[in-house]
Design a protein around this motif. Structure first.
Motif, PDB file in Angstrom:
ATOM      1  N   LEU A  63     -55.426 -62.460  -7.032  1.00  0.00           N
ATOM      2  CA  LEU A  63     -54.166 -62.516  -6.302  1.00  0.00           C
ATOM      3  C   LEU A  63     -53.030 -62.319  -7.289  1.00  0.00           C
ATOM      4  N   THR A  76     -49.921 -62.166  -3.172  1.00  0.00           N
ATOM      5  CA  THR A  76     -50.166 -60.723  -3.030  1.00  0.00           C
ATOM      6  C   THR A  76     -49.426 -60.198  -1.796  1.00  0.00           C
ATOM      7  N   GLN A  78     -47.514 -57.579  -0.987  1.00  0.00           N
ATOM      8  CA  GLN A  78     -47.471 -56.178  -0.573  1.00  0.00           C
ATOM      9  C   GLN A  78     -48.665 -55.403  -1.130  1.00  0.00           C
ATOM     10  N   ALA A  82     -51.601 -55.609  -4.403  1.00  0.00           N
ATOM     11  CA  ALA A  82     -53.057 -55.584  -4.255  1.00  0.00           C
ATOM     12  C   ALA A  82     -53.679 -54.504  -5.129  1.00  0.00           C
ATOM     13  N   ILE A  95     -54.762 -62.519   0.017  1.00  0.00           N
ATOM     14  CA  ILE A  95     -53.395 -62.246   0.460  1.00  0.00           C
ATOM     15  C   ILE A  95     -52.902 -63.385   1.337  1.00  0.00           C
ATOM     16  N   ASP A  96     -51.604 -63.571   1.365  1.00  0.00           N
ATOM     17  CA  ASP A  96     -50.971 -64.523   2.277  1.00  0.00           C
ATOM     18  C   ASP A  96     -51.051 -63.929   3.677  1.00  0.00           C
ATOM     19  N   ARG A 102     -43.097 -60.829   6.748  1.00  0.00           N
ATOM     20  CA  ARG A 102     -43.572 -60.177   5.539  1.00  0.00           C
ATOM     21  C   ARG A 102     -42.456 -59.343   4.920  1.00  0.00           C
ATOM     22  N   VAL A 111     -51.746 -53.802   5.643  1.00  0.00           N
ATOM     23  CA  VAL A 111     -52.120 -54.218   4.286  1.00  0.00           C
ATOM     24  C   VAL A 111     -53.636 -54.348   4.177  1.00  0.00           C
ATOM     25  N   VAL A 123     -61.104 -58.531   1.769  1.00  0.00           N
ATOM     26  CA  VAL A 123     -59.837 -59.258   1.793  1.00  0.00           C
ATOM     27  C   VAL A 123     -60.070 -60.709   2.183  1.00  0.00           C
TER      28      VAL A 123
END
Length: 231
Positions: A63, A76, A78, A82, A95-96, A102, A111, A123
């Motif tokens: 991350l 992470t 955007q 990544a 990722i959040d 966002r 994403v 992911v």
């Protein structure tokens, strides 16, 4: 795509103000964790991921925490973050995946799809609520983690461990689940497994020297203060 084993995942991170926030030290932490049975590690920043990749063969959940004006999404946030995480050697991109706004024009499904299609990586969705977990699964994530429970405005009145959230996700969503947040003992890790989680992330309780020393020192300092008052 990378298969993530079930078991203990160790988060090897340090505050940016700490002398431990060094690629060599983070890599040593990760290597020590793996030597003693961790099935994977969770690492922040491309530099640290790159250093850890040179030392361990187990999966790296990578991350990159970034603060972006106008958004509370910071793990992470955007796609280009990544990309950097993947190029550094991460096997899985965390990722959040909360429902907060966002940054930029990227939507969560975009994403996730870009990570799958362009990077060929699974992911991990870091979530705070069941609703966020459900939407992330619908958007195509491979793993859901309870990472952000207690750390968002929607869950600020709660504190980890989030056993109820974990149970709800396990019972309702067909997905690989990682319990993360507030695990402070081996017994708590086992409880998460008993509830049905596939893996458990432990961070501060193993690698958080700064926070652990602060906690001990605060309690000891308060003891001395109270002792003086009482005498």
């Amino acid at each position: 795509m990378m298969h993530l084993p079930k078991g203990l995942i160790v988060s090897c991170q340090a505050p940016v103000s700490s002398p431990l926030d060094d690629p060599y030290i983070i890599a040593a932490m990760a290597q020590a964790a793996v030597n003693n049975g961790a099935v994977a590690v969770r690492i922040d920043t491309p530099n640290h991921i790159n250093a850890v990749r040179a030392k361990v063969q187990v999966p790296i959940i990578g991350l990159w925490k970034q603060v972006i004006t106008g958004s509370h999404i910071y793990i992470t946030p955007q796609f280009h973050h990544a990309v950097a995480v993947a190029e550094a050697g991460a096997d899985i991109i965390a990722i959040d995946a909360t429902t907060r706004n966002r940054p930029g024009d990227e939507k969560l499904p975009d994403v996730i799809n870009n990570i799958h299609q362009q990077l060929g990586k699974p992911v991990m969705a870091d979530v705070d609520t069941y609703q966020a977990a459900k939407l992330a699964v619908e958007a195509g994530v491979d793993i859901v983690g309870t990472t952000l429970f207690g750390y968002t405005s929607e869950t600020k009145s709660f504190a980890p461990p989030g056993w109820e959230l974990l149970t709800q996700i396990i019972e309702s969503l067909k997905i690989f689940v990682i319990y993360e947040g507030g695990v402070s003992s081996p017994e708590m890790a086992v409880k998460a497994l008993e509830l049905g989680t596939d893996a458990v992330v432990v961070g501060t309780a193993i690698t958080g020297i700064d926070l652990l020393v602060q906690a001990y020192n605060n309690n000891i300092t308060n003891f001395y203060k109270q002792s003086k008052i009482s005498t």
